[in-house]
Design an enzyme around this catalytic site. Structure first.
Site, mmCIF file in Angstrom:
data_model
loop_
_atom_site.group_PDB
_atom_site.id
_atom_site.type_symbol
_atom_site.label_atom_id
_atom_site.label_comp_id
_atom_site.label_asym_id
_atom_site.label_seq_id
_atom_site.Cartn_x
_atom_site.Cartn_y
_atom_site.Cartn_z
ATOM 1 N N SER A 253 -1.866 0.339 -7.162
ATOM 2 C CA SER A 253 -0.941 0.323 -6.011
ATOM 3 C C SER A 253 -0.468 -1.151 -5.881
ATOM 4 O O SER A 253 -1.309 -1.921 -6.398
ATOM 5 C CB SER A 253 -1.186 1.199 -4.973
ATOM 6 O OG SER A 253 -2.019 0.340 -4.314
ATOM 7 N N LYS A 254 0.473 -1.212 -5.018
ATOM 8 C CA LYS A 254 0.935 -2.594 -4.700
ATOM 9 C C LYS A 254 -0.470 -3.479 -4.130
ATOM 10 O O LYS A 254 -0.415 -4.521 -4.155
ATOM 11 C CB LYS A 254 2.134 -2.611 -3.426
ATOM 12 C CG LYS A 254 3.405 -1.912 -4.101
ATOM 13 C CD LYS A 254 4.512 -2.504 -3.320
ATOM 14 C CE LYS A 254 5.666 -2.357 -3.998
ATOM 15 N NZ LYS A 254 6.223 -0.907 -3.287
ATOM 16 N N ARG A 255 -1.171 -2.764 -3.615
ATOM 17 C CA ARG A 255 -2.536 -3.360 -2.958
ATOM 18 C C ARG A 255 -3.079 -3.958 -4.118
ATOM 19 O O ARG A 255 -3.739 -5.454 -3.719
ATOM 20 C CB ARG A 255 -3.593 -2.446 -2.602
ATOM 21 C CG ARG A 255 -3.303 -1.960 -0.926
ATOM 22 C CD ARG A 255 -4.466 -1.106 -0.644
ATOM 23 N NE ARG A 255 -4.481 0.082 -1.862
ATOM 24 C CZ ARG A 255 -5.739 0.243 -2.426
ATOM 25 N NH1 ARG A 255 -6.677 -0.558 -2.225
ATOM 26 N NH2 ARG A 255 -5.757 1.373 -3.121
ATOM 27 N N GLY A 257 -1.858 -6.152 -6.170
ATOM 28 C CA GLY A 257 -0.996 -7.090 -6.905
ATOM 29 C C GLY A 257 0.195 -6.604 -7.244
ATOM 30 O O GLY A 257 0.747 -5.643 -7.142
#
Ligand code: GLU
Length: 481
Positions: A253-255, A257
């Site tokens: 996920s965006k977490r 990167g």
């Protein structure tokens, strides 16, 4: 194998992500290996979230990555249109057929009714699903509701006590019991089909033989199989490819990167490198070699080497692969790729002032020092910024031979025409002074750059020119005295 046909069917609700790109790539490799056909279809039935901009962005990302298709969006073909919202009549026609045969029925339940039904079921500890309240409405009941202007959804009548088997090319045989499915909506009250319905109609109409997609759709497959069977459509083969996890083994996920292809493009990853990297995410070739170009990947790719377990996104590996591709890129091409990154840097002016020959030298020096194109801006610093002396460099500058080395270097410094001349000049100097090469190189490097590591000195000296090099030496000499 008879001629194969696959599709990539993104929903344009966001940019193309790593996971989607990997699905597209596996389809591409599979179909190129088998010399088949590849359809690009847009599944835009989520009217609230679908955007034309995303559609364009997804297509641009696929092209950038080097994925091509021979039917569908932009290229056309005999089974169009290829955007689902332009195919509504077709879905309507099949939905009507199902209703006529009693395999589907109109449902007039309101959102509130469904909501309270779900809550009651959960209260009883049951899995919430549609109760079947409108399953057996009589024709007059239906007429009456329609006459009132109520807009029904169409629900599929899920067969009782039926086991559906997916013989998945990656996961093997997977079974689903119809008892776990409530009658589900195939057409919403606004006439828009749901994914599970439209995908089947389209895959059949477009002659898809292999559905290769993300594992998250495995749970949708029984609903789709029910539609295939109800309409007497032949089933395609399915291959559900594993999830991509971040380095902490959580779903990517965006977490973790950057997740969209555009971001990787902006950071200066080469499409060929990403292509190579994505192919290795959940698939592995037979040998040890991991740097494989498009043709090698096409030749080697088979679904039986696709892994069942999740793939882990390893940024270090991507960086390593990207660096390999950068090293392999011809200098002139690399120069054209790096120029925009350098132009966007604080050294834009200095870079623009270089003639073609010196620009090529700069690129050659940077080539071995960057893992992605965007690194160029930082790596160019030593060429164009005033040196900032690190402690370690300062210590070396206090060495017993430093003064002699710097002065001898400066004394007869000519304007060089080639890096080999610089090399030779330093070599001669080493001989003259009777020192070890390192005892000449190191003080020079520290004096000229303020650092103990960096690009080869000849490149630096060539780009600074005689005057620039002397100015740096003078600044350093003031630290030595
Ligand atoms: N539109 C679906 C998605 O983006 C496609 C799923 C499928 O390949 O069937 O996930």
């Amino acid at each position: 194998m008879s001629r194969v046909k696959v599709r990539f069917a993104p929903s344009p609700t966001g940019p193309l992500h790593i996971g989607g790109a990997r699905s597209a790539l596996f389809n591409y490799l599979f179909v190129a290996h088998h010399h088949g056909d590849f359809v690009l279809r847009i599944e835009d039935t989520d009217l609230d979230r679908s955007r034309r901009e995303y559609e364009e962005e997804i297509i641009a990302s696929l092209k950038w990555l080097g994925i091509t298709w021979n039917e569908g969006m932009e290229v056309g073909g005999g089974n169009g249109p290829y955007r689902q919202t332009e195919r509504l009549d077709l879905y309507q026609q099949y939905a009507e057929q199902l209703v006529k045969n009693g395999q589907a029925y109109p449902c007039f339940c309101s959102e509130e009714e469904l909501q309270s039904e779900r809550q009651e079921m959960m209260g009883r500890g049951e899995m919430p699903r549609y109760s079947g309240r409108c399953r057996d409405l009589s024709a007059p009941e239906i007429e009456e509701k329609l006459a009132k202007g109520l807009k029904p959804t169409i629900r599929f009548r899920v067969p009782a006590h039926t086991v559906y088997e997916v013989d998945d090319l990656v996961r093997g045989k997977v079974h689903f019991d119809s008892e776990n499915e409530g009658d589900y909506i195939i057409v919403k009250s606004d006439g828009i089909p749901t994914y599970n319905f439209a995908v089947v109609i389209d895959d059949v109409m477009m002659g898809i033989t292999h559905v290769i997609r993300a594992e998250e759709h495995l749970s949708n497959t029984p609903r789709q199989l029910m539609i295939y069977d109800a309409l007497n459509f032949p089933r395609p083969q399915f291959a559900h490819i594993s999830l991509i996890l971040g380095s902490d083994r959580q779903k990517m996920s965006k977490r973790h990167g950057a997740t969209s292809l555009i971001q990787y493009r902006e950071m200066g990853y080469l499409p060929q490198a990403l292509f190579n990297f994505l192919a290795l995410m959940g698939w592995s070739p037979e040998g040890e070699e991991e740097i494989l170009d498009r043709e090698q990947l096409i030749t080697a790719f088979t679904l039986d080497r696709v892994a069942k377990n999740p793939a882990v996104f390893d940024l270090d590996k991507l960086n390593w692969i990207n660096a390999q591709y950068i090293k392999k890129t011809p200098l002139q091409e690399l120069g054209a790729m790096l120029r925009p990154f350098l132009q966007a840097s604080v050294y834009a002016e200095a870079v623009a002032a270089l003639d073609g020959y010196h620009f090529a030298l700069l690129i050659e020096a940077l080539r071995d020092r960057i893992t992605c194109l965007a690194d160029a801006a930082e790596q160019a610093e030593v060429f164009f910024a005033e040196p900032v002396y690190e402690d370690e460099a300062r210590a070396i500058l206090q060495g017993e031979n430093t003064l002699a080395v710097l002065e001898a270097f400066r004394k007869k410094l000519p304007e060089f025409n080639e890096t080999v001349e610089v090399k030779q000049y330093i070599k001669n100097l080493t001989k003259e002074l009777g020192l070890k090469p390192k005892d000449v190189f190191m003080p020079l490097r520290c004096a000229l750059t303020g650092q103990t590591h960096g690009p080869d000195l000849p490149y630096l000296v060539m780009i600074w020119g005689r005057d620039g090099t002397i100015a740096r030496l003078n600044a350093a000499l003031s630290l030595v005295h």
